[in-house]
Design an enzyme around this catalytic site. Sequence first.
Site, PDB file in Angstrom:
ATOM      1  N   ARG A  97       0.884  -1.289  -0.024  1.00  0.00           N
ATOM      2  CA  ARG A  97      -0.094  -0.035  -0.046  1.00  0.00           C
ATOM      3  C   ARG A  97       1.004   1.261   0.132  1.00  0.00           C
ATOM      4  NH1 ARG A  97      -2.891  -3.000   3.936  1.00  0.00           N
ATOM      5  NH2 ARG A  97      -4.765  -3.911   3.042  1.00  0.00           N
ATOM      6  N   LYS A 149       2.536  11.083 -11.666  1.00  0.00           N
ATOM      7  CA  LYS A 149       1.794  10.156 -12.590  1.00  0.00           C
ATOM      8  C   LYS A 149       2.258   8.951 -12.931  1.00  0.00           C
ATOM      9  CE  LYS A 149      -1.588  12.822 -15.247  1.00  0.00           C
ATOM     10  NZ  LYS A 149      -2.290  13.473 -16.644  1.00  0.00           N
ATOM     11  N   GLU A 168       7.654  16.673 -26.396  1.00  0.00           N
ATOM     12  CA  GLU A 168       7.136  16.965 -24.961  1.00  0.00           C
ATOM     13  C   GLU A 168       7.996  18.425 -24.711  1.00  0.00           C
ATOM     14  OE1 GLU A 168       4.908  15.425 -23.615  1.00  0.00           O
ATOM     15  OE2 GLU A 168       4.682  13.282 -23.631  1.00  0.00           O
ATOM     16  N   LYS A 220       6.508  22.318 -15.714  1.00  0.00           N
ATOM     17  CA  LYS A 220       5.998  20.952 -15.210  1.00  0.00           C
ATOM     18  C   LYS A 220       5.730  21.316 -13.507  1.00  0.00           C
ATOM     19  CE  LYS A 220       4.392  16.554 -15.511  1.00  0.00           C
ATOM     20  NZ  LYS A 220       4.698  15.391 -16.087  1.00  0.00           N
ATOM     21  N   GLU A 269      -5.091  16.756 -11.637  1.00  0.00           N
ATOM     22  CA  GLU A 269      -5.791  16.996 -12.831  1.00  0.00           C
ATOM     23  C   GLU A 269      -7.157  17.340 -12.861  1.00  0.00           C
ATOM     24  OE1 GLU A 269      -3.701  14.938 -16.023  1.00  0.00           O
ATOM     25  OE2 GLU A 269      -5.773  14.949 -17.399  1.00  0.00           O
ATOM     26  N   ARG A 303      -3.826  20.947 -15.209  1.00  0.00           N
ATOM     27  CA  ARG A 303      -3.030  20.008 -15.326  1.00  0.00           C
ATOM     28  C   ARG A 303      -3.193  19.156 -16.628  1.00  0.00           C
ATOM     29  NH1 ARG A 303       0.349  15.705 -11.505  1.00  0.00           N
ATOM     30  NH2 ARG A 303       1.398  14.626 -13.357  1.00  0.00           N
ATOM     31  N   ASN A 305      -1.514  17.604 -21.478  1.00  0.00           N
ATOM     32  CA  ASN A 305      -2.010  16.329 -22.643  1.00  0.00           C
ATOM     33  C   ASN A 305      -2.078  16.648 -23.851  1.00  0.00           C
ATOM     34  OD1 ASN A 305      -1.878  14.143 -20.742  1.00  0.00           O
ATOM     35  ND2 ASN A 305      -3.872  14.942 -19.675  1.00  0.00           N
ATOM     36  N   HIS A 338      -2.084  14.314 -26.813  1.00  0.00           N
ATOM     37  CA  HIS A 338      -2.066  13.088 -26.411  1.00  0.00           C
ATOM     38  C   HIS A 338      -3.263  12.243 -26.431  1.00  0.00           C
ATOM     39  CE1 HIS A 338       1.431  14.613 -24.217  1.00  0.00           C
ATOM     40  NE2 HIS A 338       1.723  13.536 -23.586  1.00  0.00           N
ATOM     41  N   HIS A 393      -2.478   8.892 -28.150  1.00  0.00           N
ATOM     42  CA  HIS A 393      -2.743   7.450 -27.399  1.00  0.00           C
ATOM     43  C   HIS A 393      -3.731   6.708 -28.389  1.00  0.00           C
ATOM     44  CE1 HIS A 393      -2.539   9.213 -22.961  1.00  0.00           C
ATOM     45  NE2 HIS A 393      -1.165   8.966 -23.421  1.00  0.00           N
ATOM     46  N   HIS A 426       6.246   6.998 -27.863  1.00  0.00           N
ATOM     47  CA  HIS A 426       5.266   7.941 -27.236  1.00  0.00           C
ATOM     48  C   HIS A 426       5.292   9.279 -27.767  1.00  0.00           C
ATOM     49  CE1 HIS A 426       2.488  10.016 -24.367  1.00  0.00           C
ATOM     50  NE2 HIS A 426       3.408  10.433 -23.930  1.00  0.00           N
TER      51      HIS A 426
END
Lengths: 361, 361
Positions: free
Chosen positions: B120, B142, B184, B226, B236, B240, B244, B247, B251, B264
Amino acid sequence: MHTLDVALGERAYPIHIGRGLLDDPALILGRLQAPRVAIVTNDRVGPLYLSRLQGALEGNGVRVDSVVLPDGEAYKDWQTLNLIFDALLGARCERSTTVIALGGGVVGDMAGFAAATYQRGVPFIQIPTTLLAQVDSSVGGKTAINHPLGKNMIGAFYQPRLVIADTATLDTLPERELKAGLAEVIKYGLIRDLPFFDWLEANIDSLLERDPAALAWAIERCCRNKAEVVAADETEKGERALLNLGHTFGHAIETALGYGTWLHGEAVAAGTVMAAELSRRLGWLHGAQVERVRTLLRRAGLPVSGPALGAERYLDLMAHDKKVEAGQLRLVLLKDIGAGVVSATADSADIAAAIEACSVR
Amino acid sequence: MHTLDVALGERAYPIHIGRGLLDDPALILGRLQAPRVAIVTNDRVGPLYLSRLQGALEGNGVRVDSVVLPDGEAYKDWQTLNLIFDALLGARCERSTTVIALGGGVVGDMAGFAAATYQRGVPFIQIPTTLLAQVDSSVGGKTAINHPLGKNMIGAFYQPRLVIADTATLDTLPERELKAGLAEVIKYGLIRDLPFFDWLEANIDSLLERDPAALAWAIERCCRNKAEVVAADETEKGERALLNLGHTFGHAIETALGYGTWLHGEAVAAGTVMAAELSRRLGWLHGAQVERVRTLLRRAGLPVSGPALGAERYLDLMAHDKKVEAGQLRLVLLKDIGAGVVSATADSADIAAAIEACSVR
């Protein structure tokens, strides 16, 4: 209906306890971020309660998807967790979709972990339908799956938005599971609530007979204890570890025999006797107190000795426990009935002796 | 060495940027909860840097275990994640053991998710060794793995205790990955930093030649952007999402072609052109501005059009995006160069037209 609050600041949430709450969708509706839920249940609880819950929500304009998992601790693994993700993605559930766990501890732990990690976290509601889940696992935000090398080894602390304990669902609970739940009930008395332990000695038969008033009172008392502990120590830096009385021994039993062979509560009961016996060997409990613990667990229909694995195997499995620090095993023991303590005092020889004294030969 | 801080209250942490930082174990030692770490790397980066890092730590009394994963986005899945858990449990890593990610974005995402969920949650340090990871994925917490139906669909927000970007590791970075990282880098200019975009137009060739001063300056500028965005919106809920840009389109490309077919950054580059073209169709950018975007990406050696999947397939895949709300796709678009916006304005026809205009025929 009784309502308790788990005081966790911006993560605070209520626990509602009462008969027939499943038929009161208003409790849920006010907590949804969007009119969309995914109910996670299993193939034993689903046939009993899913359509009722689903109907009540759909009747109020909520879109409901559902996932029915196979029942049992043996399925608390990656493969079954992936069934939840497959269903959530297949139905295009969004970040605002609330995941609802409808079932016992396994369903709650898995649905909770899925909610914690689907799209990096979606809202979550617990509707526990077993005694064990109502008094313990649905409250406090511990979620996890098992790993072949250790129980609950992969998971997250992730609080629900709401817990609804409908005590009427206990009417359909198998006898063996009712008894298993009593192990966690008795735990609260042992670690921090002597008056409750006294009450349990007087009322254990009523609980076994499912007397509604006795059950409701016990559930509320347990949840109150749990809520206090969790509010004081959400991520188990200290006091919360007391809730694991009997669990380090018990997890070894569950892992060794294969998850699901013994119910979690059964393993905890045997582990609790081991912890009491070890506490006696350290000079903290009298023999008569250990006998009191053993007697109440036995009256609850629970095992009071573990399987004959041999102390070495126990110790080996226990070394994977989450409370190990710098290679040193920390155990929840008893300084008195009603006074648990986390301790690294016992050495391997003490622990082995207690295990042997409390195992089947 | 330059140090930036990610201001997240009790979860705040520093980012150190400089040449040769891998040889300075003191940066790490002061952040360990216990003298024990588990380094997660891959079979390309491990042979280059693992023994150096391991030796430096062991020389200071730290016990080091390591896990070497297969390299590539295709392995960002449950099966490979389980290799990390198997190793952590096999070595009996404890709650105080720090997981260190040594590698690119895939290693960082997977090691971070493992750290977030092992027992955990255990402490976590990022040592990114690719441009993409140094400017973007190692900062901000993330973590995720992919699902066959969608990229990064299962994960957690889980902040590292420390990020160390040793720019010397870029010396060994394959050309194609350097270029992918630039997608990026350019993103930050487009969404919120016009002066940086101007600088990139003047200095893109120096970056491609791996001029150390230019790289160090760009990395610091990106990390500063960032860190500001993450500090303002950790999970987010708003701003935030601007990170993306490109993205959602990207994706879809990655998922459709099979993870790892396009890098990516390459998919993000093509997606960024689509976002710019869509912004033009909405009247927000001039054609000349779209051309400026396209030209800089092309000069960086990146693709400026997507594969010919057909707009319908794109839209279908994009419907799984984490930014979908009430069935409505929200996209990061541009109101100007240097001014990103999250918008649900575009309808499917607009989006399809932009995709078609920016796909290979």
